[in-house]
Motif scaffolding. Sequence first.
Motif, mmCIF file in Angstrom:
data_model
loop_
_atom_site.group_PDB
_atom_site.id
_atom_site.type_symbol
_atom_site.label_atom_id
_atom_site.label_comp_id
_atom_site.label_asym_id
_atom_site.label_seq_id
_atom_site.Cartn_x
_atom_site.Cartn_y
_atom_site.Cartn_z
ATOM 1 N N GLY A 251 1.582 -2.175 5.111
ATOM 2 C CA GLY A 251 1.311 -0.737 5.205
ATOM 3 C C GLY A 251 1.406 -0.173 6.607
ATOM 4 N N ARG A 252 0.516 0.781 6.877
ATOM 5 C CA ARG A 252 0.471 1.412 8.199
ATOM 6 C C ARG A 252 -0.862 1.155 8.890
ATOM 7 N NH1 ARG A 252 4.468 2.310 5.968
ATOM 8 N NH2 ARG A 252 6.060 3.894 6.227
ATOM 9 N N GLY B 117 9.370 9.019 -0.336
ATOM 10 C CA GLY B 117 8.775 8.501 0.905
ATOM 11 C C GLY B 117 8.186 9.629 1.739
ATOM 12 N N TYR C 143 0.727 5.246 -2.164
ATOM 13 C CA TYR C 143 0.921 6.615 -1.662
ATOM 14 C C TYR C 143 2.169 7.250 -2.276
ATOM 15 C CZ TYR C 143 -2.804 5.667 1.627
ATOM 16 O OH TYR C 143 -4.026 5.381 2.166
ATOM 17 N N SER D 289 0.829 -1.216 0.000
ATOM 18 C CA SER D 289 0.000 0.000 0.000
ATOM 19 C C SER D 289 0.861 1.263 0.000
ATOM 20 C CB SER D 289 -0.961 0.002 1.186
ATOM 21 O OG SER D 289 -0.255 -0.024 2.393
ATOM 22 N N ARG E 183 9.272 11.290 9.887
ATOM 23 C CA ARG E 183 8.232 10.547 9.159
ATOM 24 C C ARG E 183 7.378 9.755 10.151
ATOM 25 N NH1 ARG E 183 8.088 6.592 4.557
ATOM 26 N NH2 ARG E 183 10.335 6.583 4.272
HETATM 27 O O1 DC Z 1 5.699 1.813 3.484
HETATM 28 P P1 DC Z 1 6.296 2.992 2.740
HETATM 29 O O2 DC Z 1 7.542 3.517 3.390
HETATM 30 O O3 DC Z 1 6.477 2.702 1.291
HETATM 31 O O4 DC Z 1 5.187 4.160 2.840
HETATM 32 C C1 DC Z 1 5.435 5.478 2.386
HETATM 33 C C2 DC Z 1 4.536 6.449 3.141
HETATM 34 O O5 DC Z 1 3.175 6.219 2.772
HETATM 35 C C3 DC Z 1 4.581 6.322 4.659
HETATM 36 O O6 DC Z 1 5.491 7.211 5.249
HETATM 37 C C4 DC Z 1 3.176 6.626 5.089
HETATM 38 C C5 DC Z 1 2.324 6.341 3.895
HETATM 39 N N1 DC Z 1 1.517 5.125 4.050
HETATM 40 C C6 DC Z 1 0.325 5.240 4.719
HETATM 41 O O7 DC Z 1 0.005 6.304 5.226
HETATM 42 N N2 DC Z 1 -0.498 4.174 4.817
HETATM 43 C C7 DC Z 1 -0.163 2.998 4.308
HETATM 44 N N3 DC Z 1 -0.995 1.977 4.416
HETATM 45 C C8 DC Z 1 1.085 2.847 3.634
HETATM 46 C C9 DC Z 1 1.921 3.940 3.537
#
Ligand code: DC
Length: 225
Positions: free
Chosen positions: A125-126, A92, A39, A35, A176
């Motif tokens: 993801g988050r 990022g 973004y 995911s 971040r």
């Molecule tokens: O997992 P990543 O580092 O590729 O994600 C990049 C940014 O995208 C992260 O700093 C926050 C956002 N993100 C998010 O808010 N929700 C998610 N499910 C995945 C990423």
Amino acid sequence: MNEIRIITVDGPSGSGKGTLAQRLAAHLKWHFLDSGAIYRVLGLMVDRVDISVDSVGKIAELARSMPLSFDGERALLSGEDVTGEIRTETAGNQASKVAAIPEVRTALLAWQRDYAKPPGLVADGRDMGTVVFPQAQLKIFLTASPEERAKRRYKQLKEKGLGVNLAGLIEEIRERDERDSQRTAAPLKAAEDALTLDSTQLSIDEVFSQVVGKVHETFPDLSGI
Ligand code: DC
């Protein structure tokens, strides 16, 4: 069991969640959702069309109409391979900014949920376990100290021949984390029913084997895999 099987892997950047989730999906031969890449691509589009990160309505509109597709690990924007471009620290950070917009998150919900297909999905993801797939049967929250995460990132960037500064990376990672966990829309946090693992002292192989053990407990018919 008729429900689609879902494993969510959430956590801060650099915790190893991407590697873990990808490896799990390959091991189980399940679908994989990165995911963060969605973004990141949206952040890239915002940069390219040169709209301010404050133009919430325009960014949400972009999110709704984004011509993004994945071909395995490759991210394609109107067919153009942007995989390398979205992996930079700048991308990022930009992703983390557009991801803080609630309308953007809503616009991307259905898109992400479409990935839940048999035989199963591993979603990275988050907010996979908290918002997008709250029904997931197994939820992992992977963390590591900011210093360790910065060191891992430093090593990766050096291997790619890119010059980086460790202190700067630690600072960026902290910023971040702060933005991702303090935002009101789907902040970075462990679901109440998640298994939290701290990978600071663990190798990816150790994390993987602990999680595979958990997968077998959750889905006993997969214990031969
Ligand atoms: O997992 P990543 O580092 O590729 O994600 C990049 C940014 O995208 C992260 O700093 C926050 C956002 N993100 C998010 O808010 N929700 C998610 N499910 C995945 C990423």
